[in-house]
Design an enzyme around this catalytic site. Structure first.
Site, short mmCIF file in Angstrom:
data_model
loop_
_atom_site.label_atom_id
_atom_site.label_comp_id
_atom_site.label_asym_id
_atom_site.label_seq_id
_atom_site.Cartn_x
_atom_site.Cartn_y
_atom_site.Cartn_z
N GLY A 32 0.78 -1.22 0.00
CA GLY A 32 0.00 0.00 0.00
C GLY A 32 0.82 1.27 0.00
CG ASN A 139 6.86 -7.32 10.58
OD1 ASN A 139 7.92 -7.23 11.17
ND2 ASN A 139 6.09 -8.41 10.61
CB ALA A 141 10.08 -8.13 13.35
CB CYS A 183 15.70 7.56 19.64
SG CYS A 183 17.48 7.27 19.66
CB CYS A 198 -3.79 -3.11 5.94
SG CYS A 198 -2.87 -1.57 5.67
CB CYS A 258 21.62 4.99 17.62
SG CYS A 258 20.72 6.05 18.77
#
Length: 263
Positions: A32, A139, A141, A183, A198, A258
């Protein structure tokens, strides 16, 4: 002539168009968000677009995934989208990978990044990269993996999301000490109970088109002009009330992604 209307823009000239031609957009997700984002980047003249998606086209996708038709049902999204984009603009290079981004395939993405850096005629600098990662997934992950690649490879990550009638957008530049995706969202990335997409929450057809093109708008400004109008900001779009507001964020110096990578 193909890009004449862009070159006429105030602040946009042939040099900006040449920078687009020398740039690479790596788009993870050809659904999408990935469909409208990649189509706009292709029409605008981004030199190389690489699509990554292992999913196949379903009938329910046709409501919002604008590069596909009923005749494409059952085909791979990345491959089909690549063929359409090549027809839209044969002057650019479009490639694809029929794979899901995971811990095993991260090496392939790193190899692609190294290859495009080697081929680029415009040098990569601390202020402006010729390679842009676009997160067009739903997603957490995969977003976490993209964020890790962004930090390790010192690349900007342009992340968009769309659900129901709302969307979010941000361009993260962690190598500038402005913060990474983790962060901002932290442990949400590992909490599957709050993950919406969705399939389980629904989405209006216009939501993904709006957010995908806003993502493309930001990508063009960054790749063509080296400008991030959302630096340090998360854009929130509400389609139901036709409103928008930006939230400022800062780097989390204790971020587990980071903090150990960025000085």
């Amino acid at each position: 002539m193909r890009y004449a209307r862009q070159v006429l823009l105030d602040g946009w000239d042939v040099s900006a168009q040449v920078r687009l031609k020398a740039s690479t957009a790596i788009i993870v997700g050809a659904g999408g968000l990935g469909c409208p984002a990649s189509e706009t980047l292709a029409r605008a003249g981004v030199g190389h677009i690489h699509l990554i998606d292992d999913d196949t086209i379903e009938m329910s996708n046709l409501q919002r995934q604008t590069l596909f038709t009923a005749s494409n049902v059952g085909q791979n999204k990345a491959e089909t989208a690549s063929e359409v984009l090549n027809q839209i603009n044969p002057l650019i290079e479009v490639s694809y990978s029929m794979q899901r981004l995971d811990a095993q395939s991260m090496d392939d993405l790193s190899d692609l990044i190294a290859q495009k850096r080697h081929e680029s005629l415009v040098p990569h600098s601390a202020d402006h990269s010729t390679i842009l990662l676009l997160d067009c997934t739903d997603n957490f992950a995969i977003r976490q993996l993209l964020n890790e690649i962004s930090v390790v490879e010192r690349l900007p990550l342009l992340s968009a999301s769309a659900i129901a009638m709302t969307g979010q957008l941000a361009l993260y530049e962690p190598y500038k000490n402005t913060g990474c995706y983790y962060c901002v969202f932290g442990e949400i990335l590992t909490n599957k109970s709050v993950e919406q997409n969705c399939a389980n929450s629904g989405v209006l057809a216009s939501t993904t088109t709006v957010m995908g093109n806003m993502q493309a708008n930001l990508a063009l400004q960054y790749l063509g002009l080296g400008h991030n109008p959302l630096s340090g900001q998360l854009l929130n779009w509400d389609g139901k009330h036709m409103s928008q507001h930006n939230l400022r964020f800062k780097r989390d110096y204790s971020c587990k992604v980071c903090a150990g990578q960025i000085g």
